[in-house]
Scaffold this motif. Structure first.
Motif, PDB file in Angstrom:
ATOM      1  N   ALA A   1       0.832  -1.205   0.000  1.00 47.34           N
ATOM      2  CA  ALA A   1       0.000   0.000   0.000  1.00 47.34           C
ATOM      3  C   ALA A   1       0.866   1.255   0.000  1.00 47.34           C
ATOM      4  O   ALA A   1       1.923   1.301   0.655  1.00 47.34           O
ATOM      5  CB  ALA A   1      -0.927   0.007   1.209  1.00 47.34           C
ATOM      6  N   ALA A   2       0.425   2.266  -0.733  1.00 41.69           N
ATOM      7  CA  ALA A   2       1.129   3.545  -0.736  1.00 41.69           C
ATOM      8  C   ALA A   2       0.911   4.242   0.603  1.00 41.69           C
ATOM      9  O   ALA A   2      -0.076   3.990   1.307  1.00 41.69           O
ATOM     10  CB  ALA A   2       0.625   4.419  -1.876  1.00 41.69           C
ATOM     11  N   GLY A   3       1.833   5.118   0.963  1.00 41.84           N
ATOM     12  CA  GLY A   3       1.738   5.826   2.222  1.00 41.84           C
ATOM     13  C   GLY A   3       0.487   6.678   2.315  1.00 41.84           C
ATOM     14  O   GLY A   3       0.174   7.448   1.398  1.00 41.84           O
ATOM     15  N   GLY A   4      -0.253   6.529   3.412  1.00 45.05           N
ATOM     16  CA  GLY A   4      -1.434   7.343   3.635  1.00 45.05           C
ATOM     17  C   GLY A   4      -2.706   6.816   3.010  1.00 45.05           C
ATOM     18  O   GLY A   4      -3.772   7.409   3.207  1.00 45.05           O
ATOM     19  N   ILE A   5      -2.648   5.704   2.253  1.00 50.92           N
ATOM     20  CA  ILE A   5      -3.850   5.170   1.619  1.00 50.92           C
ATOM     21  C   ILE A   5      -4.553   4.221   2.582  1.00 50.92           C
ATOM     22  O   ILE A   5      -3.920   3.432   3.280  1.00 50.92           O
ATOM     23  CB  ILE A   5      -3.520   4.444   0.286  1.00 50.92           C
ATOM     24  N   GLY A   6      -5.873   4.290   2.642  1.00 50.61           N
ATOM     25  CA  GLY A   6      -6.648   3.434   3.519  1.00 50.61           C
ATOM     26  C   GLY A   6      -6.742   2.011   2.992  1.00 50.61           C
ATOM     27  O   GLY A   6      -6.484   1.739   1.814  1.00 50.61           O
ATOM     28  N   PHE A   7      -7.151   1.099   3.859  1.00 54.20           N
ATOM     29  CA  PHE A   7      -7.212  -0.313   3.472  1.00 54.20           C
ATOM     30  C   PHE A   7      -8.306  -0.565   2.441  1.00 54.20           C
ATOM     31  O   PHE A   7      -8.126  -1.366   1.524  1.00 54.20           O
ATOM     32  CB  PHE A   7      -7.458  -1.189   4.707  1.00 54.20           C
ATOM     33  N   VAL A   8      -9.453   0.101   2.566  1.00 55.33           N
ATOM     34  CA  VAL A   8     -10.584  -0.186   1.681  1.00 55.33           C
ATOM     35  C   VAL A   8     -10.264   0.113   0.212  1.00 55.33           C
ATOM     36  O   VAL A   8     -10.434  -0.766  -0.652  1.00 55.33           O
ATOM     37  CB  VAL A   8     -11.841   0.585   2.138  1.00 55.33           C
ATOM     38  N   PRO A   9      -9.795   1.315  -0.145  1.00 53.35           N
ATOM     39  CA  PRO A   9      -9.476   1.535  -1.556  1.00 53.35           C
ATOM     40  C   PRO A   9      -8.340   0.641  -2.050  1.00 53.35           C
ATOM     41  O   PRO A   9      -8.342   0.207  -3.205  1.00 53.35           O
ATOM     42  CB  PRO A   9      -9.089   3.017  -1.614  1.00 53.35           C
ATOM     43  N   PHE A  10      -7.365   0.353  -1.166  1.00 53.38           N
ATOM     44  CA  PHE A  10      -6.274  -0.535  -1.561  1.00 53.38           C
ATOM     45  C   PHE A  10      -6.806  -1.933  -1.853  1.00 53.38           C
ATOM     46  O   PHE A  10      -6.420  -2.564  -2.848  1.00 53.38           O
ATOM     47  CB  PHE A  10      -5.217  -0.591  -0.452  1.00 53.38           C
ATOM     48  N   ALA A  11      -7.683  -2.442  -0.986  1.00 53.41           N
ATOM     49  CA  ALA A  11      -8.230  -3.782  -1.176  1.00 53.41           C
ATOM     50  C   ALA A  11      -9.070  -3.864  -2.447  1.00 53.41           C
ATOM     51  O   ALA A  11      -8.993  -4.855  -3.194  1.00 53.41           O
ATOM     52  CB  ALA A  11      -9.064  -4.179   0.040  1.00 53.41           C
ATOM     53  N   ILE A  12      -9.869  -2.831  -2.711  1.00 54.42           N
ATOM     54  CA  ILE A  12     -10.674  -2.828  -3.942  1.00 54.42           C
ATOM     55  C   ILE A  12      -9.765  -2.832  -5.169  1.00 54.42           C
ATOM     56  O   ILE A  12      -9.997  -3.560  -6.143  1.00 54.42           O
ATOM     57  CB  ILE A  12     -11.616  -1.615  -3.971  1.00 54.42           C
ATOM     58  N   PHE A  13      -8.711  -2.031  -5.101  1.00 56.12           N
ATOM     59  CA  PHE A  13      -7.797  -1.970  -6.247  1.00 56.12           C
ATOM     60  C   PHE A  13      -7.091  -3.301  -6.447  1.00 56.12           C
ATOM     61  O   PHE A  13      -6.968  -3.785  -7.581  1.00 56.12           O
ATOM     62  CB  PHE A  13      -6.772  -0.861  -6.048  1.00 56.12           C
TER      63      PHE A  13
END
Length: 501
Positions: free
Chosen positions: A187-199
């Motif tokens: 995950a990129a710095g500062g990104i939340g888990f939900v958008p990362f998981a969807i991506f």
């Protein structure tokens, strides 16, 4: 979908490499001239002039343009050579072009010979080359949209509908679940888990529609139900994947799922408006242009304005510009033999030979495998990503197809075909990197995953004996190909007729 034309009888094989050699020779000449002018050597102290002062505006512009032209020529030459080598190895040419971009990056050539960067991606021309790479990406997505045939989805039977959902949903869910394991590393710095998981779920479920079309053609499956079904399922997966990617980017921009609702709804409304209202207008304009004998140059300008205008609108909405380019492509009627399609085909040909390879090189320049191989945590995360991607697509597609009544070998072959991710995956990954959804290490690992899943397609089809020789009447079964009328009729059967009774 048409078969690739075969070479005329008696044509020497060596003629197939004449044009790549000519392109390479011209590129070498340009590079030698560039080196003669000192373009391969950075200016000491950044002064750029013999007298120590800044160069004149005209000299600076001319030098930058020459660097850009030399870089485009060099990249086109090596990409052509890479595509030719890939074809000789039984792979789609685009795999050779992607591999060429990676070889020119810091993982290989640029790491061993840093000065080579000034030839293929010079620092002084990097902004302009980056712009050209983005132009190539927009035009590529425009071509993908134009090749998308929504009527296939409407005509598809229940087996295709079930397989399309299974081949998308199962790898998506596995990708979301695996996000918990690789979140810290990817995950990129500062990104939340939900958008990362969807991506990540979206990245795991992508199928490369353009590359799959080439694989289906070169495997002799273009007129076989297996190839037809694979292309239809890939088209359906694309629709779902672009929607999921837009959602991930909207969540990342808004900061929460609820805040992204407005962006997603606006993007969906815009897409619906464009497709419902824009398509009849574009087709009416095309008919008027035929009657008025509008020139090819004017048609080309109209296509460019359409693609980049819609790309800008979706960018302003809060999703990526590639969505607008894809929508623009869907508006343009793809009718072989018409003037508009001829212009569009020429534009796509130039883009694939000149600008899109520059996009691959720009990707390769950001991929450094040496940063991953020395990090145990990243290697483990990479193994998780690759295994999840392959297992999700193969199992999701094969099990769903078998449950729907298809034979196991056909089901596995369908899973192998839909597992090819190719350049579409790299486009999605680059969009995620630019949007701050994943970090550079994740981008590197997932690019490798995209290449591996595409390279394994051809050998896996041969292992399953599902490829067809040119002129063969049936899929290879380990016996002589049949040429009976019944076999020829089976080869032309639409995908929906593969459904069980």
């Amino acid at each position: 979908m048409k078969e690739l034309p075969s070479s005329p009888a008696g044509t020497p094989a060596w003629r197939g490499i004449v044009y790549p050699l000519l392109i390479s020779a011209a590129a070498v000449g340009v590079l030698v001239a560039a080196l003669g002018f000192g373009l391969g050597v950075p200016d000491p102290g950044g002064t750029g002039g013999a007298g120590g002062g800044p160069p004149a505006a005209g000299d600076h512009t001319g030098g930058t343009v020459l660097r850009v032209v030399a870089a485009l020529a060099a990249v086109a030459a090596v990409a052509t050579a890479g595509g030719l080598l890939a074809r000789k190895l039984g792979q789609p040419p685009v795999i050779g072009e992607i591999a060429t971009g990676l070889l020119l990056g810091p993982s290989f050539l640029a790491g061993v010979l840093p000065a080579s960067t000034e030839l293929f991606h010079p620092a002084a021309a990097k902004p302009l080359l980056g712009l050209l790479a983005q132009v190539g990406l927009i035009l590529f997505m425009f071509a993908v949209g134009s090749e998308f045939d929504a009527s296939q989805l409407r005509r598809s039977g229940r087996v295709v509908a079930a397989v399309s959902q299974g081949s998308m949903i199962i790898p998506f869910v596995l990708g979301v679940l695996s996000a918990a394991l690789v979140y810290r590393e990817f995950a990129a710095g500062g990104i939340g888990f939900v958008p990362f998981a969807i991506f990540l779920g979206t990245a795991m479920s992508i199928t490369a529609f353009p590359v799959l079309a080439r694989i289906v053609q070169e495997s002799g499956l273009a007129r076989h139900p297996l190839g037809t079904m694979a292309m239809t399922c890939a088209a359906a997966c694309d629709v779902i994947a672009w929607g999921a990617l837009a959602t991930a980017m909207a969540v990342a921009t808004a900061g929460s799922v609820w805040g992204a609702g407005g962006t997603v709804l606006l993007a969906a409304a815009f897409a619906a408006f464009v497709l419902v209202v824009g398509r009849p207008l574009v087709r009416a304009a095309d008919r008027w242009a035929d009657r008025a004998r509008v020139s090819s140059a004017a048609r080309l300008l109209a296509l460019l304005l359409l693609a980049f205008s819609l790309a800008r609108v979706t960018d302003l909405i809060g999703v990526h510009s590639i969505f607008g380019a894809f929508l623009a492509g869907m508006l343009v009627p793809h009718r072989p033999g018409t003037a508009l399609t001829t212009v569009q085909t020429r534009l796509d040909s130039v883009n694939r030979r000149l600008l899109l390879p520059m996009f691959f090189v720009s990707v390769g320049m950001t991929v450094d495998l040496t940063q991953v191989t020395g990090h145990a945590g990243l290697l483990l995360a990479g193994v998780v990503a690759v295994v999840t991607a392959v297992a999700g697509k193969l199992a999701g597609t094969a099990v769903t197809a078998r449950t729907a009544g298809l034979p196991w070998r056909t089901s596995l072959g369908l899973g192998v075909l839909l597992n090819a991710r190719g350049v579409t995956e790299i486009v999605v990954l680059r969009a995620g990197l630019d949007a701050g959804l994943i970090n550079q290490n994740a981008f590197t690992v997932l690019v490798v995953m995209a290449v591996l899943t595409t390279v394994m397609t051809g050998p896996a089809l041969q292992l399953l004996k599902l490829t067809r020789r040119p002129g063969a009447g049936t899929v290879h079964e380990g016996t002589a190909p049949s040429s009976t009328p019944a076999a020829e009729s089976a080869a032309a059967t639409p995908a929906k007729e593969m459904e069980p009774a």
